[in-house]
Write a protein that holds these residues in place. Structure first.
Motif, mmCIF file in Angstrom:
data_model
loop_
_atom_site.group_PDB
_atom_site.id
_atom_site.type_symbol
_atom_site.label_atom_id
_atom_site.label_comp_id
_atom_site.label_asym_id
_atom_site.label_seq_id
_atom_site.Cartn_x
_atom_site.Cartn_y
_atom_site.Cartn_z
ATOM 1 N N SER A 111 0.885 -1.262 -0.099
ATOM 2 C CA SER A 111 0.017 0.211 0.083
ATOM 3 C C SER A 111 0.802 1.183 0.577
ATOM 4 C CB SER A 111 -1.193 -0.297 1.285
ATOM 5 O OG SER A 111 0.096 0.443 2.119
ATOM 6 N N ASN A 112 0.174 2.064 -0.058
ATOM 7 C CA ASN A 112 1.371 3.497 -0.213
ATOM 8 C C ASN A 112 1.554 3.856 1.292
ATOM 9 O OD1 ASN A 112 0.673 4.170 -2.449
ATOM 10 N ND2 ASN A 112 -1.126 5.730 -2.449
ATOM 11 N N ARG A 144 6.918 3.314 4.300
ATOM 12 C CA ARG A 144 7.702 3.659 5.349
ATOM 13 C C ARG A 144 8.986 2.321 5.220
ATOM 14 N NH1 ARG A 144 4.670 1.912 10.090
ATOM 15 N NH2 ARG A 144 2.319 2.642 10.042
ATOM 16 N N VAL A 145 8.650 1.394 3.774
ATOM 17 C CA VAL A 145 10.089 0.375 3.333
ATOM 18 C C VAL A 145 11.034 2.613 3.317
ATOM 19 C CG1 VAL A 145 11.254 0.024 0.872
ATOM 20 C CG2 VAL A 145 8.843 -0.660 2.162
ATOM 21 N N LEU A 146 10.612 3.129 2.778
ATOM 22 C CA LEU A 146 11.069 4.274 1.922
ATOM 23 C C LEU A 146 12.313 5.307 3.360
ATOM 24 C CD1 LEU A 146 9.086 5.878 -1.129
ATOM 25 C CD2 LEU A 146 11.164 4.282 -0.814
ATOM 26 N N PHE A 147 11.207 4.656 4.410
ATOM 27 C CA PHE A 147 11.930 5.529 5.094
ATOM 28 C C PHE A 147 12.990 4.848 5.952
ATOM 29 C CE2 PHE A 147 9.268 9.910 7.109
ATOM 30 C CZ PHE A 147 9.585 9.866 6.396
ATOM 31 N N LEU A 169 12.899 15.350 2.650
ATOM 32 C CA LEU A 169 11.886 14.725 2.162
ATOM 33 C C LEU A 169 10.521 15.762 1.463
ATOM 34 C CD1 LEU A 169 11.298 13.366 6.024
ATOM 35 C CD2 LEU A 169 12.593 12.270 4.561
ATOM 36 N N ASP A 170 10.035 15.097 0.055
ATOM 37 C CA ASP A 170 9.475 15.503 -0.375
ATOM 38 C C ASP A 170 7.982 15.425 -0.070
ATOM 39 O OD1 ASP A 170 8.614 17.723 -2.523
ATOM 40 O OD2 ASP A 170 9.792 17.951 -3.282
ATOM 41 N N GLU A 171 6.939 16.316 0.385
ATOM 42 C CA GLU A 171 5.869 15.688 0.933
ATOM 43 C C GLU A 171 5.652 14.496 1.313
ATOM 44 O OE1 GLU A 171 3.282 16.956 -1.952
ATOM 45 O OE2 GLU A 171 4.167 18.670 -2.613
ATOM 46 N N PRO A 172 6.531 13.683 2.553
ATOM 47 C CA PRO A 172 6.208 12.241 2.047
ATOM 48 C C PRO A 172 5.311 11.909 3.388
ATOM 49 C CG PRO A 172 7.405 13.836 3.906
ATOM 50 C CD PRO A 172 7.289 14.730 3.084
ATOM 51 N N PHE A 173 4.320 12.705 3.696
ATOM 52 C CA PHE A 173 2.788 12.495 4.070
ATOM 53 C C PHE A 173 1.686 12.384 3.321
ATOM 54 C CE2 PHE A 173 5.497 13.950 7.270
ATOM 55 C CZ PHE A 173 6.128 12.396 8.025
ATOM 56 N N ASN A 174 2.428 12.312 1.610
ATOM 57 C CA ASN A 174 1.166 12.211 0.786
ATOM 58 C C ASN A 174 0.070 11.164 0.314
ATOM 59 O OD1 ASN A 174 0.279 14.909 -0.689
ATOM 60 N ND2 ASN A 174 1.371 15.090 -2.058
ATOM 61 N N ALA A 175 -1.128 10.653 0.660
ATOM 62 C CA ALA A 175 -1.498 9.807 -0.243
ATOM 63 C C ALA A 175 -0.808 8.735 1.072
ATOM 64 C CB ALA A 175 -1.078 9.583 -0.992
#
Ligand SMILES: Nc1ncnc2c1ncn2[C@@H]1O[C@H](COP(=O)(O)OP(=O)(O)OP(=O)(O)O)[C@@H](O)[C@H]1O
Length: 247
Positions: free
Chosen positions: A133-134, A139-142, A155-161
């Motif tokens: 899921s998004n 979480r994987v990218l973090f 971080l560029d808009e890390p919590f979008n969607a």
């Protein structure tokens, strides 16, 4: 590491998206970049990682270099159709140490597992990234940033969607990074997130509208000025005269 913007102008076909920006991202601080759509926020981050060249001015790193940066682009810029596993992707965060063809040894695998546990994804190691899921993907990218162990995190808009629970968990990681003395710079659109987790804010509307303590930057007056500036410039941003001279 401290990042200094020195009279920075960055243009697309000589139309400036960031215009004569100067200021300093304080070392060991969490700074939000806030501003309307089209304000130049992503352009600024891309310039900071060296992906775009300034027309004028400089980005300077005090106490570090480009190699000390972990950068997370917007999700829309990442190709998730690649048939790679969660472990493969997180392990790319170790490339700086191992080299791209260095292979993943036992110690590296242990670091990847630990990072996946930290972001709540133990058990996802062998999933392919197209099956997430998004929120899981973010979480994987973090986790990838965790293994990078970088001094500066962009971080560029890390919590979008991204769902609310994941957003909360990842914001707590941001808090931890700051406590560890890392410098975090994040483009955000959520006023409450900025106020709760980012002591410093750069309000950008192509130009720097205000930069400093969040409470003093995010005032109604400054936000109105930012909107006005982007409304004026957005549709017909003029050629930057100084950029033209340099072209
Ligand atoms: N590759 C490009 N070519 C031409 N113009 C571009 C390009 N990328 C961005 N722009 C323009 O530069 C300006 C700044 O864009 P940027 O993406 O940096 O803004 P932003 O503040 O990150 O916006 P958003 O909040 O919508 O993501 C916009 O007017 C945009 O249309």
């Amino acid at each position: 590491m401290k990042i200094i913007l020195d009279n920075l102008t960055v243009s697309y076909r000589r139309h400036p998206a960031v215009h004569h920006a100067s200021g300093t991202f304080a070392e060991g601080e969490a700074t939000a970049i806030f501003g309307p759509n089209g304000a130049g926020k992503s352009t600024l981050l891309k310039t900071m990682i060296g992906a775009l060249r300034p027309d004028e001015g400089h980005v300077r790193f005090d106490g570090g270099s480009l190699a000390d940066i972990a950068y997370l682009p917007q999700q829309s810029e990442i190709d998730r159709s690649l048939p790679v596993t969660v472990t493969d992707l997180v392990a790319t965060g170790l490339w700086r140490r191992t080299g791209a063809f260095g292979g993943v040894d036992t110690a590296s695998l242990a670091r990847v597992s630990e990072a996946l546990a930290t972001v709540g994804l133990s058990g996802f190691a062998s999933r392919t990234i197209d099956a997430l899921s998004n929120g899981q993907f973010q979480r994987v990218l973090f986790a990838r940033i965790l293994v990078q162990d970088a001094r500066l995190i962009l971080l560029d808009e890390p919590f979008n969607a991204v769902d609310a629970k994941t957003t909360f968990d990842l914001l707590e990681l941001v808090r931890r990074w700051k406590e560890e003395g890392r410098t975090v710079v994040a483009v955000l659109h959520d006023y409450e997130q900025v106020r709760a987790y980012f002591a410093q804010t750069l309000l950008l509307a192509r130009e720097v509208v205000a930069w400093g303590a969040t409470a003093s930057v995010l005032t109604d007056d400054n936000l109105r000025r930012a909107l006005d500036k982007v409304a004026v410039w957005h549709a017909h941003a003029p050629v930057c005269e100084t950029a033209r001279e340099g072209a």
